[in-house]
Write a protein that holds these residues in place. Sequence first.
Motif: not given
Length: 166
Positions: A84-97
């Motif tokens: 989850d942290r790795s995805f968010r670090a890439l800007g892939l935050d499910p709440q924003r996509l």
Amino acid sequence: MDERYPPPSLANPLARPRLLEADVEAMLPSAVEWVQEREAYAEEHGRALVGPELDWAREAGVNDLASVRIVVGELPTPSDSTLDRSFRALGLDPQRLAALTLGHTVFINDWVTRQFETVLTHELRHVKQREDAGSVEAYLRAYVSQVSRFGYQGAGLEFDAYRHQH
């Protein structure tokens, strides 16, 4: 809710996320397992393509139309905190996509309404890219590496998907 696609936070070329190649390789087993779990969920809870969506998938080049599933609602978040942290670090935050494609499954955030066709045609191209890659692992390796190196907008797989969206 901002209805532009992608959200402005992902479109910022100056905010280029980074993961080292070793980090990408380390996260792949967990990511593949998570995608497979989400695809199994979608098999039971998702719906097949219907009407014009089938035409859009053909236009995107999707080969296995029968395997594509759509799930509308809150986007999934990895239960593995490192992933989850790795995805968010890439800007892939499910709440924003607006949407997230995992294998043959397209998860679309429930706030996507007026741009449903645009979002779905973009995501269907990612389904085609995954098919072309040959496996979930190969696709994830390519996608995460590109986003990590070049940012969301600079990733070749994203550029290709934008070219094919309606």
